[in-house]
Design a protein around this motif. Structure first.
Motif, PDB file in Angstrom:
ATOM      1  N   THR A  32      16.569 -19.081   8.523  1.00 29.27           N
ATOM      2  CA  THR A  32      16.738 -17.805   7.825  1.00 29.27           C
ATOM      3  C   THR A  32      17.677 -17.964   6.651  1.00 29.27           C
ATOM      4  O   THR A  32      17.438 -17.429   5.557  1.00 29.27           O
ATOM      5  CB  THR A  32      17.282 -16.736   8.788  1.00 29.27           C
ATOM      6  OG1 THR A  32      16.386 -16.584   9.887  1.00 29.27           O
ATOM      7  CG2 THR A  32      17.443 -15.408   8.084  1.00 29.27           C
ATOM      8  N   LEU A  36      16.701 -17.054   2.739  1.00 27.97           N
ATOM      9  CA  LEU A  36      17.407 -16.066   1.924  1.00 27.97           C
ATOM     10  C   LEU A  36      17.948 -16.692   0.639  1.00 27.97           C
ATOM     11  O   LEU A  36      17.888 -16.085  -0.434  1.00 27.97           O
ATOM     12  CB  LEU A  36      18.543 -15.443   2.729  1.00 27.97           C
ATOM     13  CG  LEU A  36      18.120 -14.582   3.932  1.00 27.97           C
ATOM     14  CD1 LEU A  36      19.340 -14.156   4.740  1.00 27.97           C
ATOM     15  CD2 LEU A  36      17.323 -13.378   3.473  1.00 27.97           C
ATOM     16  N   TYR A  52      12.274 -16.061  11.624  1.00 34.41           N
ATOM     17  CA  TYR A  52      13.253 -15.820  10.564  1.00 34.41           C
ATOM     18  C   TYR A  52      13.739 -14.387  10.733  1.00 34.41           C
ATOM     19  O   TYR A  52      13.068 -13.435  10.337  1.00 34.41           O
ATOM     20  CB  TYR A  52      12.616 -16.029   9.193  1.00 34.41           C
ATOM     21  CG  TYR A  52      12.166 -17.452   8.937  1.00 34.41           C
ATOM     22  CD1 TYR A  52      12.897 -18.307   8.115  1.00 34.41           C
ATOM     23  CD2 TYR A  52      10.997 -17.950   9.520  1.00 34.41           C
ATOM     24  CE1 TYR A  52      12.486 -19.614   7.878  1.00 34.41           C
ATOM     25  CE2 TYR A  52      10.575 -19.256   9.296  1.00 34.41           C
ATOM     26  CZ  TYR A  52      11.326 -20.080   8.480  1.00 34.41           C
ATOM     27  OH  TYR A  52      10.913 -21.376   8.246  1.00 34.41           O
ATOM     28  N   LEU A  54      15.785 -11.268   9.971  1.00 35.08           N
ATOM     29  CA  LEU A  54      16.425 -10.718   8.773  1.00 35.08           C
ATOM     30  C   LEU A  54      17.368  -9.593   9.183  1.00 35.08           C
ATOM     31  O   LEU A  54      17.040  -8.413   9.160  1.00 35.08           O
ATOM     32  CB  LEU A  54      15.356 -10.209   7.807  1.00 35.08           C
ATOM     33  CG  LEU A  54      14.291 -11.243   7.421  1.00 35.08           C
ATOM     34  CD1 LEU A  54      13.226 -10.621   6.536  1.00 35.08           C
ATOM     35  CD2 LEU A  54      14.929 -12.446   6.746  1.00 35.08           C
ATOM     36  N   SER A  55      18.579  -9.986   9.566  1.00 38.05           N
ATOM     37  CA  SER A  55      19.577  -9.005   9.982  1.00 38.05           C
ATOM     38  C   SER A  55      20.953  -9.300   9.399  1.00 38.05           C
ATOM     39  O   SER A  55      21.762  -8.401   9.215  1.00 38.05           O
ATOM     40  CB  SER A  55      19.676  -8.959  11.514  1.00 38.05           C
ATOM     41  OG  SER A  55      20.070 -10.215  12.025  1.00 38.05           O
ATOM     42  N   PHE A  57      22.778 -10.721   6.138  1.00 40.91           N
ATOM     43  CA  PHE A  57      22.529 -11.064   4.732  1.00 40.91           C
ATOM     44  C   PHE A  57      23.744 -11.700   4.064  1.00 40.91           C
ATOM     45  O   PHE A  57      23.975 -11.559   2.875  1.00 40.91           O
ATOM     46  CB  PHE A  57      22.069  -9.818   3.976  1.00 40.91           C
ATOM     47  CG  PHE A  57      20.812  -9.211   4.538  1.00 40.91           C
ATOM     48  CD1 PHE A  57      19.688  -9.979   4.745  1.00 40.91           C
ATOM     49  CD2 PHE A  57      20.764  -7.878   4.897  1.00 40.91           C
ATOM     50  CE1 PHE A  57      18.524  -9.449   5.276  1.00 40.91           C
ATOM     51  CE2 PHE A  57      19.610  -7.321   5.427  1.00 40.91           C
ATOM     52  CZ  PHE A  57      18.489  -8.112   5.613  1.00 40.91           C
ATOM     53  N   TYR A  65      20.320  -6.411  -0.624  1.00 39.20           N
ATOM     54  CA  TYR A  65      19.950  -5.606   0.528  1.00 39.20           C
ATOM     55  C   TYR A  65      20.353  -4.161   0.260  1.00 39.20           C
ATOM     56  O   TYR A  65      21.173  -3.872  -0.611  1.00 39.20           O
ATOM     57  CB  TYR A  65      20.611  -6.126   1.803  1.00 39.20           C
ATOM     58  CG  TYR A  65      22.127  -6.109   1.772  1.00 39.20           C
ATOM     59  CD1 TYR A  65      22.841  -4.989   2.209  1.00 39.20           C
ATOM     60  CD2 TYR A  65      22.842  -7.214   1.321  1.00 39.20           C
ATOM     61  CE1 TYR A  65      24.217  -4.967   2.167  1.00 39.20           C
ATOM     62  CE2 TYR A  65      24.226  -7.201   1.282  1.00 39.20           C
ATOM     63  CZ  TYR A  65      24.914  -6.081   1.709  1.00 39.20           C
ATOM     64  OH  TYR A  65      26.281  -6.065   1.670  1.00 39.20           O
ATOM     65  N   GLU A  73      18.095  -3.496   4.990  1.00 41.67           N
ATOM     66  CA  GLU A  73      16.793  -4.115   4.759  1.00 41.67           C
ATOM     67  C   GLU A  73      16.870  -4.998   3.519  1.00 41.67           C
ATOM     68  O   GLU A  73      17.613  -4.704   2.574  1.00 41.67           O
ATOM     69  CB  GLU A  73      15.706  -3.047   4.601  1.00 41.67           C
ATOM     70  CG  GLU A  73      15.952  -2.052   3.493  1.00 41.67           C
ATOM     71  CD  GLU A  73      15.001  -0.864   3.524  1.00 41.67           C
ATOM     72  OE1 GLU A  73      14.281  -0.694   4.524  1.00 41.67           O
ATOM     73  OE2 GLU A  73      14.993  -0.100   2.534  1.00 41.67           O
ATOM     74  N   LEU A  74      16.115  -6.081   3.534  1.00 42.28           N
ATOM     75  CA  LEU A  74      16.137  -7.051   2.458  1.00 42.28           C
ATOM     76  C   LEU A  74      15.459  -6.489   1.223  1.00 42.28           C
ATOM     77  O   LEU A  74      14.344  -5.969   1.291  1.00 42.28           O
ATOM     78  CB  LEU A  74      15.436  -8.342   2.906  1.00 42.28           C
ATOM     79  CG  LEU A  74      15.506  -9.539   1.962  1.00 42.28           C
ATOM     80  CD1 LEU A  74      16.951  -9.950   1.699  1.00 42.28           C
ATOM     81  CD2 LEU A  74      14.732 -10.711   2.552  1.00 42.28           C
ATOM     82  N   LEU A  95       8.500 -13.412  10.231  1.00 38.17           N
ATOM     83  CA  LEU A  95       9.564 -12.632   9.620  1.00 38.17           C
ATOM     84  C   LEU A  95       9.860 -11.420  10.496  1.00 38.17           C
ATOM     85  O   LEU A  95       8.973 -10.602  10.750  1.00 38.17           O
ATOM     86  CB  LEU A  95       9.150 -12.171   8.224  1.00 38.17           C
ATOM     87  CG  LEU A  95       9.028 -13.262   7.157  1.00 38.17           C
ATOM     88  CD1 LEU A  95       8.259 -12.742   5.953  1.00 38.17           C
ATOM     89  CD2 LEU A  95      10.412 -13.737   6.731  1.00 38.17           C
ATOM     90  N   ALA A  97      12.481  -8.127  11.203  1.00 35.78           N
ATOM     91  CA  ALA A  97      13.586  -7.252  10.815  1.00 35.78           C
ATOM     92  C   ALA A  97      14.161  -6.616  12.068  1.00 35.78           C
ATOM     93  O   ALA A  97      13.446  -5.946  12.820  1.00 35.78           O
ATOM     94  CB  ALA A  97      13.104  -6.172   9.846  1.00 35.78           C
ATOM     95  N   LEU A 105      10.434  -6.456   4.350  1.00 36.82           N
ATOM     96  CA  LEU A 105      10.667  -6.866   2.968  1.00 36.82           C
ATOM     97  C   LEU A 105      10.411  -5.674   2.048  1.00 36.82           C
ATOM     98  O   LEU A 105       9.393  -4.987   2.192  1.00 36.82           O
ATOM     99  CB  LEU A 105       9.746  -8.016   2.562  1.00 36.82           C
ATOM    100  CG  LEU A 105       9.921  -9.366   3.265  1.00 36.82           C
ATOM    101  CD1 LEU A 105       8.856 -10.351   2.774  1.00 36.82           C
ATOM    102  CD2 LEU A 105      11.314  -9.935   3.042  1.00 36.82           C
TER     103      LEU A 105
END
Length: 288
Positions: A32, A36, A52, A54-55, A57, A65, A73-74, A95, A97, A105
């Motif tokens: 991840t 990023l 991956y 996504l939490s 960043f 984000y 959120e990304l 992916l 979230a 995304l």
């Protein structure tokens, strides 16, 4: 003569430098953090198999984000010529979230975006209220191919003022509210896609003169039906006046909804029978 040759050489060097800056780079990632950091314009990101999440960043490169109800959120803004793809078509990169109310995304003001061969959704709980999979705002020339977008996630694709969006050979399944919402004149084409086991409200929403084309797509076992209050059940297609939907050689099977579509105006059917094969529209094909 010497001056002309020197000037030509410097001009050639400058052109080469600019070209190298904008050349498409290929970046291979397996974590991840690497993913990023790799996000940006003019690059192809090749993702190794695996999850991956996504939490966190902390390791952002050129991406950003934004806050969602229960986390972040990304956010990918103003990127151009970005491809995100799996290295192994048989083992798609996943992916995930973690925020329940955030998108996986979010693309804003992006051009020439390609997402290929990935699996994307939420975890570990079902999304609610605002947690979709992919969101495109003010984007141009977007392709999603050979991918699976799943619930938990309120809907697979959300598009606002997005032109030339193509979704090919992909699946949107088990989303908790809709299949997708398209607004502000968005234009999208779905080819050879499957939409299955999505539920609760209208499946496809069109607003503000948006246009959708479905070519050889399959709508299977989707539900827009309110068992407690059947009269309040939603249609499969909920489109405002001025928005249009074209269905070419599409299959509808096992769907249950209040109506097939909000209104007959704006719907074009070519080699498509929405009433065939065990579909139930409790209030008829069209509300208007």
């Amino acid at each position: 003569m010497y001056f002309k040759q020197t000037f030509a050489f410097l001009l050639w060097m400058a052109f080469g430098l600019v070209s190298s800056l904008y050349a498409q780079q290929t970046v291979k990632v397996a974590t991840t953090e690497d993913f990023l950091k790799a996000l940006g314009s003019n690059r192809t990101i090749v993702m190794a198999p695996g999850d991956y999440v996504l939490s966190n960043f902390e390791y952002l490169g050129l991406a950003d984000y934004r806050e969602a109800y229960d986390g972040y959120e990304l956010l990918l803004s103003d990127f151009k010529n970005l491809t995100i793809k799996s290295a192994d078509a048989k083992k798609p990169a996943h992916l995930i979230a973690e925020p329940q109310y955030g998108y996986v995304l979010v693309f804003v003001g992006c051009q020439n975006i390609c997402i290929e061969g990935v699996r994307a959704g939420h975890g570990p709980e079902k999304g609610g209220c605002a947690g979709g999979v992919f969101s495109f705002e003010d984007c141009q020339n977007v392709t999603v191919s050979n991918s699976t977008l799943y619930g938990s996630g309120t809907e697979g694709i959300t598009a606002s003022n997005t032109q030339d969006l193509r979704c090919e050979n992909s699946i949107i399944e088990e989303c908790t509210y809709h299949i997708g919402t398209f607004s502000n004149g968005s234009k999208a084409v779905f080819s050879n896609c499957t939409f299955r086991k999505n539920q609760e409200f209208s499946m496809i929403n069109l607003r503000d003169g948006s246009t959708l084309v479905f070519d050889k797509c399959r709508f299977l076992d989707n539900t827009a039906y309110n068992a407690a209050y059947p009269d309040f059940s939603d249609p499969v297609f909920d489109h405002e006046t001025g928005s249009t939907i074209t269905l070419k050689a599409c299959i509808f099977k096992g769907n249950r909804a209040g109506y097939f579509a909000r209104r007959q105006a704006g719907i074009t059917l070519a080699k498509t029978d929405p009433a065939a094969t065990k579909n139930t529209y409790v209030k008829g094909l069209y509300a208007e």
